[in-house]
Write a protein that holds these residues in place. Structure first.
Motif, short mmCIF file in Angstrom:
data_model
loop_
_atom_site.label_atom_id
_atom_site.label_comp_id
_atom_site.label_asym_id
_atom_site.label_seq_id
_atom_site.Cartn_x
_atom_site.Cartn_y
_atom_site.Cartn_z
N TYR A 1 0.84 -1.20 0.00
CA TYR A 1 0.00 0.00 0.00
C TYR A 1 0.88 1.26 0.00
CZ TYR A 1 -3.74 -3.25 1.08
OH TYR A 1 -4.62 -4.30 1.02
N LEU B 1 -7.20 2.96 1.63
CA LEU B 1 -6.15 3.92 1.32
C LEU B 1 -6.71 5.31 1.05
CD1 LEU B 1 -3.07 4.04 0.97
CD2 LEU B 1 -3.39 3.51 -1.44
N PHE C 1 -8.29 -2.26 -0.27
CA PHE C 1 -7.61 -1.22 -1.05
C PHE C 1 -8.30 0.13 -0.88
CE2 PHE C 1 -6.80 1.15 -5.01
CZ PHE C 1 -5.41 1.17 -4.97
N ILE D 1 -4.56 2.27 7.43
CA ILE D 1 -4.23 0.88 7.09
C ILE D 1 -3.28 0.30 8.13
CG2 ILE D 1 -2.96 -0.55 5.43
CD1 ILE D 1 -4.23 1.10 3.21
#
Length: 239
Positions: A35, A120, A117, A105
């Motif tokens: 990430y 983020l 995802f 995260i």
């Protein structure tokens, strides 16, 4: 209440020492590395476009580190320097919500929750205006401190280590986040200074070892911010 207690028992918090905080951050960073890599790719794409628009090549004429000491090649004297760094500063401000996402995260990973995802981009959905304002204020402060021969920057930066976590986990305003992080940092400035300096050193280590390696290390400082928050404010509430 039982659900809250169960959540509170998960994860870990480091001790209030530089070694413990950095170690805690490093263990988390290993788990969320991909990430962090995505954040850097987004940054590099924007940075590349700004170089094209400004006509300023950051790495041009600097294939040899000796050129940095050449008075005939002062980087700030090159065409497009001012325009590029204006673009770059603006880009860094816009990316602040992504840095919040990385901290979020880190918290989910620390608490052994499933990371998605979309996490983020939580900074674009929560406290966005105050996040951008905070980034604008700190960018100006850091720019001024860096302009003063560079050294003051390293003494000012530790005072803002908790600002982004405050924006995310406590939904504070930009001014309140700055005020609160300053109040906490000044009480244990030695630890904040040591942790910030070591965090910055590790973050830029990729550049020292191999220029492109900074892509893999630069976001580490934001995980250090999260670990410092855990150490001084406790594990964050569940968002």
């Amino acid at each position: 209440m039982s659900q809250f207690d169960e959540f509170d028992q998960k994860g870990s918090s480091p001790e209030r020492s530089t070694g413990s905080i950095i170690s805690h951050a490093f263990e988390i960073y290993k788990g969320i590395f991909l990430y962090a890599f995505v954040v850097m790719i987004i940054y590099i794409i924007g940075d590349f476009l700004f170089q094209l628009l400004s006509g300023f090549n950051v790495w041009g004429d600097y294939g040899d580190f000796r050129n940095f000491n050449n008075s005939e090649n002062m980087v700030w004297e090159k065409p497009g320097f001012g325009l590029y760094y204006s673009f770059s500063s603006f880009w860094n401000i816009l990316l602040a919500p992504l840095h919040l996402g990385l901290i979020y995260i880190a918290n989910k990973f620390n608490n052994k929750q499933t990371v998605e995802f979309s996490d983020l981009f939580i900074g674009f959905r929560q406290n966005l205006g105050q996040t951008l304002l905070y980034s604008l204020i700190t960018t100006i402060i850091f720019a001024i401190s860096a302009a003063l021969c560079g050294l003051p920057f390293f003494f000012v930066y530790p005072l803002f280590m908790l600002g982004l976590p405050f924006l995310l986990f406590e939904n504070l305003s930009a001014v309140d986040a700055i005020s609160k992080t300053y109040a906490i940092a000044k009480e244990d400035y030695g630890t904040f200074l040591g942790t910030a300096l070591l965090g910055i050193l590790i973050s830029v280590l990729g550049f020292v070892l191999c220029c492109i390696g900074i892509i893999f290390t630069l976001p580490f400082i934001y995980v250090v911010m999260y670990s410092m928050y855990c150490a001084y404010c406790g594990k964050p509430r569940q968002i």
